[in-house]
Design an enzyme around this catalytic site. Structure first.
Site, PDB file in Angstrom:
ATOM      1  CB  CYS A 280      -0.892  -0.058   1.154  1.00 22.48           C
ATOM      2  SG  CYS A 280      -1.985  -1.453   1.404  1.00 22.48           S
TER       3      CYS A 280
ATOM      4  CG  HIS B 129      -3.262   3.204   1.835  1.00 26.32           C
ATOM      5  ND1 HIS B 129      -3.628   2.727   0.606  1.00 26.32           N
ATOM      6  CD2 HIS B 129      -3.596   2.031   2.566  1.00 26.32           C
ATOM      7  CE1 HIS B 129      -4.145   1.341   0.637  1.00 26.32           C
ATOM      8  NE2 HIS B 129      -4.155   1.170   1.954  1.00 26.32           N
TER       9      HIS B 129
ATOM     10  CG  ASN C 187      -6.822  -0.907   0.603  1.00 26.35           C
ATOM     11  OD1 ASN C 187      -6.085  -0.769  -0.056  1.00 26.35           O
ATOM     12  ND2 ASN C 187      -6.750  -1.208   1.953  1.00 26.35           N
TER      13      ASN C 187
END
Length: 312
Positions: free
Chosen positions: A113, A238, A268
């Site tokens: 990530c 993020h 995500n």
């Protein structure tokens, strides 16, 4: 040249959208359960015939078009991804081939990530050192391809997509110094392991780490760039979980900043999340040329990396 700059951005998401109500027909969950815990309402899902390099190439082509450049103008391609299945040719090489590039250096970076902010820093360093004239930096992940769709703690989180940036030399430092690191002993908290690989995480451990340990690190990123949190025009963290994004942004102290919340509609998307969210903010005109923007990636390996850039 003293530094580098982001010239243009681009993003791409697959056409298929999966809603919370549709997920509720697949696994024991509900729109209310998902929305209240992670803030996600929809996510985009790539099909079996849409590999990671295709998503990346679409985003890269859009960034090149926005910059007014051709594939031949790029001599370095960096792709941040942790979901490409094949090892060789790597994703960057496949992107270069799809876009018809000449002979660029091609590298993949797997920092999950935090991949895009690591890749952006790497491009900044390469351009400053003179080993690259112009770089294409892409974050791309197909998280739905490594997801256990019977596990409601993870399958409700993920989406697919890609975001890209073109980086070139500049007379000023328009990409600020990176601050990066990791917590190796906690690497087990976010995992993509096995054959075939499957995404798993210890959600509460990640939440505690992110909301308590990351805000002071993000403030140090601002210090390195010579800006205060109050001066930031935008904060692009993020896009992991709205319950992480909002408290972390608040603790950073960026009281005048637009806070990227693309997680609500995209889920995500791992390394794709920061460039995709940033590209959308620029496209919608929510931030302007020259505005200071904090980019801060965190997650797998418990890695983190952040820098302040000037908006293209």
């Amino acid at each position: 040249m003293r530094g580098s700059r982001v010239v243009a951005l681009g993003h791409y998401q697959p056409a298929k959208v999966l809603t919370n109500d549709e997920l509720a027909a697949m696994v024991e969950t509900s729109d209310e359960w998902i929305s209240s815990r992670v803030g996600i309402r929809t996510r985009h899902v790539a099909g079996p015939d849409e590999p990671v390099d295709e998503l990346a190439a679409h985003a890269g082509a859009k960034a090149l078009a926005a910059a007014g450049l051709t594939p031949a103008d790029i001599d370095l391609v960096l792709v941040a991804t942790s979901t490409a299945i094949d090892r060789s040719p790597n994703t960057a090489a496949r992107v270069a081939a799809r876009l018809g590039m000449g002979s660029p250096a091609v590298m993949d970076l797997n920092v999950v990530c935090a991949g895009f902010t690591h890749a952006l820093a790497t491009a900044d360093h390469a351009v400053r050192a003179g080993s690259s004239t112009r770089a294409l930096v892409i974050g791309a992940d197909k998280m739905t391809g490594i997801t256990d769709w019977t596990d409601r703690t993870t399958c409700v989180l993920v989406g697919d997509g890609a975001g890209a940036a073109v980086v070139e030399a500049a007379e000023e430092e328009l990409i600020g110094p990176v601050l990066w690191g990791s917590v190796p002993e906690m690497g087990h908290a976010v995992r993509i392991e096995g054959t075939p690989p499957v995404f798993a995480q210890e959600g509460q451990a990640v939440y505690r780490w992110a909301t308590t340990q990351l805000p002071p690190i993000a403030r140090r990123v601002c210090e390195r760039a010579g800006v205060t949190p109050e001066e930031l025009a935008a904060v692009v963290l993020h896009q992991a979980n709205l319950r992480i994004i909002e408290p972390v942004a608040r603790k950073i102290g960026a009281v005048n900043a637009v806070i990227a919340r693309d997680v609500v509609e995209s889920g995500n998307t791992s390394a794709a999340s920061i460039p995709m969210a940033l590209s959308k903010l620029v496209e919608r005109g929510e931030i302007g040329t020259g505005d200071p923007v904090l980019l801060f990636g965190f997650g797998g390996n418990l890695s983190y990396a952040g820098q302040v850039i000037r908006c293209p």
